[in-house]
Design a protein around this motif. Structure first.
Motif, PDB file in Angstrom:
ATOM      1  N   LYS A   1       0.796  -1.007   0.152  1.00  0.00           N
ATOM      2  CA  LYS A   1       0.035  -0.067  -0.039  1.00  0.00           C
ATOM      3  C   LYS A   1       0.774   1.109   0.042  1.00  0.00           C
ATOM      4  O   LYS A   1       1.868   1.323   0.782  1.00  0.00           O
ATOM      5  CB  LYS A   1      -0.946   0.083   0.998  1.00  0.00           C
ATOM      6  N   PRO A   2       0.417   2.205  -0.942  1.00  0.00           N
ATOM      7  CA  PRO A   2       1.459   3.444  -0.720  1.00  0.00           C
ATOM      8  C   PRO A   2       1.463   3.932   0.430  1.00  0.00           C
ATOM      9  O   PRO A   2       0.736   4.182   1.168  1.00  0.00           O
ATOM     10  CB  PRO A   2       0.647   4.489  -1.562  1.00  0.00           C
ATOM     11  N   LYS A   3       2.986   4.499   0.741  1.00  0.00           N
ATOM     12  CA  LYS A   3       3.114   5.147   2.066  1.00  0.00           C
ATOM     13  C   LYS A   3       3.873   6.411   1.616  1.00  0.00           C
ATOM     14  O   LYS A   3       4.681   6.610   0.710  1.00  0.00           O
ATOM     15  CB  LYS A   3       3.799   4.259   2.936  1.00  0.00           C
ATOM     16  N   GLN A   4       3.997   7.553   2.731  1.00  0.00           N
ATOM     17  CA  GLN A   4       4.819   8.540   2.597  1.00  0.00           C
ATOM     18  C   GLN A   4       6.078   8.696   3.295  1.00  0.00           C
ATOM     19  O   GLN A   4       5.817   8.171   4.530  1.00  0.00           O
ATOM     20  CB  GLN A   4       3.918   9.897   2.512  1.00  0.00           C
ATOM     21  N   GLU A   5       7.334   9.101   2.839  1.00  0.00           N
ATOM     22  CA  GLU A   5       8.433   9.209   3.316  1.00  0.00           C
ATOM     23  C   GLU A   5       9.094  10.505   3.015  1.00  0.00           C
ATOM     24  O   GLU A   5       8.973  10.794   1.865  1.00  0.00           O
ATOM     25  CB  GLU A   5       9.215   7.902   2.942  1.00  0.00           C
ATOM     26  N   THR A   6       9.918  10.641   4.000  1.00  0.00           N
ATOM     27  CA  THR A   6      10.942  11.881   3.623  1.00  0.00           C
ATOM     28  C   THR A   6      12.297  11.284   3.085  1.00  0.00           C
ATOM     29  O   THR A   6      12.788  10.481   3.899  1.00  0.00           O
ATOM     30  CB  THR A   6      11.060  12.771   4.755  1.00  0.00           C
ATOM     31  N   ARG A   7      12.971  11.636   1.828  1.00  0.00           N
ATOM     32  CA  ARG A   7      13.979  10.641   1.271  1.00  0.00           C
ATOM     33  C   ARG A   7      14.807  11.827   0.671  1.00  0.00           C
ATOM     34  O   ARG A   7      14.407  12.940   0.293  1.00  0.00           O
ATOM     35  CB  ARG A   7      13.484   9.730   0.269  1.00  0.00           C
ATOM     36  N   ILE A   8      16.053  11.369   0.752  1.00  0.00           N
ATOM     37  CA  ILE A   8      17.116  12.249  -0.094  1.00  0.00           C
ATOM     38  C   ILE A   8      17.361  11.619  -1.195  1.00  0.00           C
ATOM     39  O   ILE A   8      17.464  10.280  -1.390  1.00  0.00           O
ATOM     40  CB  ILE A   8      18.446  12.358   0.526  1.00  0.00           C
ATOM     41  N   PHE A   9      17.578  12.406  -2.419  1.00  0.00           N
ATOM     42  CA  PHE A   9      17.771  11.762  -3.743  1.00  0.00           C
ATOM     43  C   PHE A   9      19.186  12.465  -4.374  1.00  0.00           C
ATOM     44  O   PHE A   9      19.213  13.666  -4.033  1.00  0.00           O
ATOM     45  CB  PHE A   9      16.710  12.060  -4.964  1.00  0.00           C
ATOM     46  N   MET A  10      19.879  11.441  -5.059  1.00  0.00           N
ATOM     47  CA  MET A  10      21.131  12.042  -5.469  1.00  0.00           C
ATOM     48  C   MET A  10      20.924  11.535  -7.022  1.00  0.00           C
ATOM     49  O   MET A  10      21.013  10.303  -7.342  1.00  0.00           O
ATOM     50  CB  MET A  10      22.506  11.518  -4.978  1.00  0.00           C
ATOM     51  N   PHE A  11      20.932  12.621  -7.813  1.00  0.00           N
ATOM     52  CA  PHE A  11      21.029  12.207  -9.400  1.00  0.00           C
ATOM     53  C   PHE A  11      22.428  12.543  -9.936  1.00  0.00           C
ATOM     54  O   PHE A  11      22.834  13.709  -9.992  1.00  0.00           O
ATOM     55  CB  PHE A  11      20.020  12.973 -10.024  1.00  0.00           C
ATOM     56  N   LEU A  12      22.993  11.185 -10.184  1.00  0.00           N
ATOM     57  CA  LEU A  12      24.594  11.396 -10.624  1.00  0.00           C
ATOM     58  C   LEU A  12      24.746  10.967 -11.887  1.00  0.00           C
ATOM     59  O   LEU A  12      24.406  10.032 -12.609  1.00  0.00           O
ATOM     60  CB  LEU A  12      25.426  10.421  -9.549  1.00  0.00           C
ATOM     61  N   ASP A  13      25.233  11.899 -12.909  1.00  0.00           N
ATOM     62  CA  ASP A  13      25.246  11.870 -14.329  1.00  0.00           C
ATOM     63  C   ASP A  13      26.717  11.989 -14.801  1.00  0.00           C
ATOM     64  O   ASP A  13      27.446  12.940 -14.359  1.00  0.00           O
ATOM     65  CB  ASP A  13      24.373  12.860 -14.808  1.00  0.00           C
ATOM     66  N   MET A  14      27.027  11.184 -15.729  1.00  0.00           N
ATOM     67  CA  MET A  14      28.447  11.215 -16.296  1.00  0.00           C
ATOM     68  C   MET A  14      28.501  12.336 -17.461  1.00  0.00           C
ATOM     69  O   MET A  14      27.420  12.617 -17.983  1.00  0.00           O
ATOM     70  CB  MET A  14      28.572  10.000 -17.177  1.00  0.00           C
ATOM     71  N   LYS A  15      29.650  12.916 -17.347  1.00  0.00           N
ATOM     72  CA  LYS A  15      29.618  14.016 -18.292  1.00  0.00           C
ATOM     73  C   LYS A  15      29.923  13.923 -19.682  1.00  0.00           C
ATOM     74  O   LYS A  15      30.863  13.014 -19.768  1.00  0.00           O
ATOM     75  CB  LYS A  15      30.818  15.197 -17.828  1.00  0.00           C
ATOM     76  N   SER A  16      29.506  14.422 -20.538  1.00  0.00           N
ATOM     77  CA  SER A  16      29.678  14.206 -21.955  1.00  0.00           C
ATOM     78  C   SER A  16      29.382  13.104 -22.587  1.00  0.00           C
ATOM     79  O   SER A  16      30.367  12.416 -23.133  1.00  0.00           O
ATOM     80  CB  SER A  16      31.012  14.683 -22.499  1.00  0.00           C
ATOM     81  N   SER A  17      28.719  12.383 -22.011  1.00  0.00           N
ATOM     82  CA  SER A  17      28.434  10.802 -22.385  1.00  0.00           C
ATOM     83  C   SER A  17      28.188  10.322 -23.695  1.00  0.00           C
ATOM     84  O   SER A  17      28.489   9.761 -24.355  1.00  0.00           O
ATOM     85  CB  SER A  17      27.233  10.242 -21.401  1.00  0.00           C
TER      86      SER A  17
ATOM     87  N   TYR B   1      21.249  17.101  -5.495  1.00  0.00           N
ATOM     88  CA  TYR B   1      20.546  16.519  -4.500  1.00  0.00           C
ATOM     89  C   TYR B   1      19.508  17.401  -4.008  1.00  0.00           C
ATOM     90  O   TYR B   1      19.265  18.740  -4.167  1.00  0.00           O
ATOM     91  CB  TYR B   1      21.659  16.759  -3.274  1.00  0.00           C
ATOM     92  N   HIS B   2      18.432  16.557  -3.594  1.00  0.00           N
ATOM     93  CA  HIS B   2      17.295  17.482  -2.797  1.00  0.00           C
ATOM     94  C   HIS B   2      16.610  16.412  -1.884  1.00  0.00           C
ATOM     95  O   HIS B   2      16.871  15.063  -2.032  1.00  0.00           O
ATOM     96  CB  HIS B   2      16.285  17.713  -4.002  1.00  0.00           C
ATOM     97  N   ILE B   3      16.012  16.960  -0.889  1.00  0.00           N
ATOM     98  CA  ILE B   3      15.153  16.227   0.085  1.00  0.00           C
ATOM     99  C   ILE B   3      14.015  16.604   0.044  1.00  0.00           C
ATOM    100  O   ILE B   3      13.285  17.943  -0.121  1.00  0.00           O
ATOM    101  CB  ILE B   3      15.808  16.542   1.423  1.00  0.00           C
ATOM    102  N   GLY B   4      12.802  15.795   0.464  1.00  0.00           N
ATOM    103  CA  GLY B   4      11.538  16.120   0.272  1.00  0.00           C
ATOM    104  C   GLY B   4      10.595  14.660   0.562  1.00  0.00           C
ATOM    105  O   GLY B   4      11.111  13.717   0.656  1.00  0.00           O
ATOM    106  N   LYS B   5       9.455  15.018   0.549  1.00  0.00           N
ATOM    107  CA  LYS B   5       8.169  13.963   0.823  1.00  0.00           C
ATOM    108  C   LYS B   5       8.087  13.137  -0.593  1.00  0.00           C
ATOM    109  O   LYS B   5       7.899  13.821  -1.692  1.00  0.00           O
ATOM    110  CB  LYS B   5       7.077  14.469   1.577  1.00  0.00           C
ATOM    111  N   VAL B   6       8.193  11.850  -0.483  1.00  0.00           N
ATOM    112  CA  VAL B   6       7.635  11.183  -1.649  1.00  0.00           C
ATOM    113  C   VAL B   6       6.497  10.071  -1.490  1.00  0.00           C
ATOM    114  O   VAL B   6       6.548   9.819  -0.131  1.00  0.00           O
ATOM    115  CB  VAL B   6       8.821  10.407  -2.489  1.00  0.00           C
TER     116      VAL B   6
END
Length: 371
Positions: free
Chosen positions: A185-201, A290-295
């Motif tokens: 069942k869906p639940k709400q959490e507070t999480r940190i996300f890091m999107f890490l991307d290679m340069k000039s891929s 990076y960002h933090i928030g509810k998901v």
């Protein structure tokens, strides 16, 4: 788990290996319990094994069967996780299962021989190598009962190996969450996300070719593994040359785990830069947002099930990562995340600006982090 009070005395990698080896022990323990119950159901208080004529004592049989089952499982798990899986990592699934099964089956036959000697010697109160004990062993290993037991253990080996492969593909947390219905069942959490991307891929792929580029990505991601483990991150997605790592709020902020993850990845890539240059003629560079928030977190899908996070925090993290080029920096974090981090002497933080996301009126402050 209370991360604030935990001292993390064991390295996360070894803790993970221990947990996975113990799970093998649990699988074997369950099958050992089934075997002991079936054996008792068939023999009851008869006092003898009908095939060999050896003494049958229900309590001793239960104790020996359960303890040996757990021990076999744990040993198999430890060998599998710390050694054998690396030997067969590049082999197809069926070949891996076949050769591993033979290896473990031979190991278990030797274990059964030793176990039978010890058990019979204990029950008969005689020395291990006395004639009566050797005779009882010979009678056992030449009987149908022995080979049916070997077949039964072969099935357990296969299931344990299948479980191990499943873990490799899904990850510990995903399988745990599926098994116990954490996100049924869906639940709400507070999480940190890091999107890490290679340069000039795109440029790199065109220069070295797409097959070689794919091998570059495999090596690139493999060197990130320890950094993510050491900072208790969870890999959410691989999206081509981009990896998305997430932490529950408490875990990610503890000791600035989420930020330290980036620098540990940076150190790992730098440590192996000679291999990258030798194999691909370059060392990959990357940037992170990076960002933090509810998901909202929950399980979706019919043909293919997956645990998915939804919320503005993901879009914002991706947008922040895209701004790294504009500010000529490798790490950008949101003001919300900056407020939750602890002061650190390991890096400096500077305010760079702010962005306003489409459909939003409140700007997101951006901070760069550098060593």
């Amino acid at each position: 788990m209370n991360f604030k009070s935990n001292t993390f005395s064991m390295h996360p990698k070894y803790k993970r290996n221990l947990k996975r080896a113990l799970s093998f022990g649990v699988i074997w323990f369950i099958f050992g319990l089934v075997y002991a119950l079936l054996e008792y159901g068939l023999l009851g208080n008869s006092g003898l094994y009908p095939t060999t004529g050896n003494i049958y004592e229900p309590l001793n049989s239960f104790l020996f069967t359960l303890s040996s089952s757990f021990l076999i499982g744990f040993i198999q798990g430890w060998i599998e996780i710390t050694w054998l899986r690396y030997k067969f990592r590049k082999k197809p699934f069926l070949i891996k299962i076949f050769f591993k099964s033979i290896f473990y089956l031979l190991f278990i036959i030797l274990f059964l021989v030793a176990f039978t000697l010890v058990t019979n010697a204990s029950i008969m109160k005689k020395g291990i190598f006395e004639a009566e004990i050797i005779t009882s062993l010979t009678d056992f290993i030449t009987s149908f009962a022995f080979w049916s037991l070997v077949f039964y253990m072969g099935v357990i080996i296969y299931l344990a190996l299948f479980y191990s492969e499943l873990i490799e593909h899904l990850g510990n947390e995903v399988l745990y969450n599926y098994s116990f219905g954490k996100y049924h069942k869906p639940k709400q959490e507070t999480r940190i996300f890091m999107f890490l991307d290679m340069k000039s891929s795109t440029t790199i792929a065109e220069e070295i070719g797409h097959i070689k580029y794919f091998n570059l990505l495999k090596l690139y991601y493999s060197y990130m593994t320890n950094a993510i483990l050491e900072t208790f991150g969870e890999i959410y997605q691989y999206v081509g040359d981009e990896i998305v790592v997430t932490w529950p709020e408490e875990v990610g902020l503890l000791n600035n785990n989420c930020i330290e993850c980036y620098f540990k990845i940076e150190e790992a890539i730098k440590k192996h830069e000679e291999r990258f240059i030798k194999s691909f003629g370059l060392v990959p560079e990357f940037k992170a947002g990076y960002h933090i928030g509810k998901v909202s977190a929950g399980q979706i899908g019919v043909l293919k099930k997956e645990i998915v996070y939804t919320g503005d925090v993901l879009n914002t993290s991706a947008r922040i990562q895209a701004e790294c080029n504009n500010y000529n920096t490798r790490i950008l974090i949101s003001g919300q995340l900056k407020d939750g981090l602890s002061n650190s002497k390991n890096w400096d933080m500077d305010k760079k600006g702010e962005i306003v996301l489409r459909g939003k009126t409140e700007a997101v402050e951006l901070y760069s982090i550098s060593r």
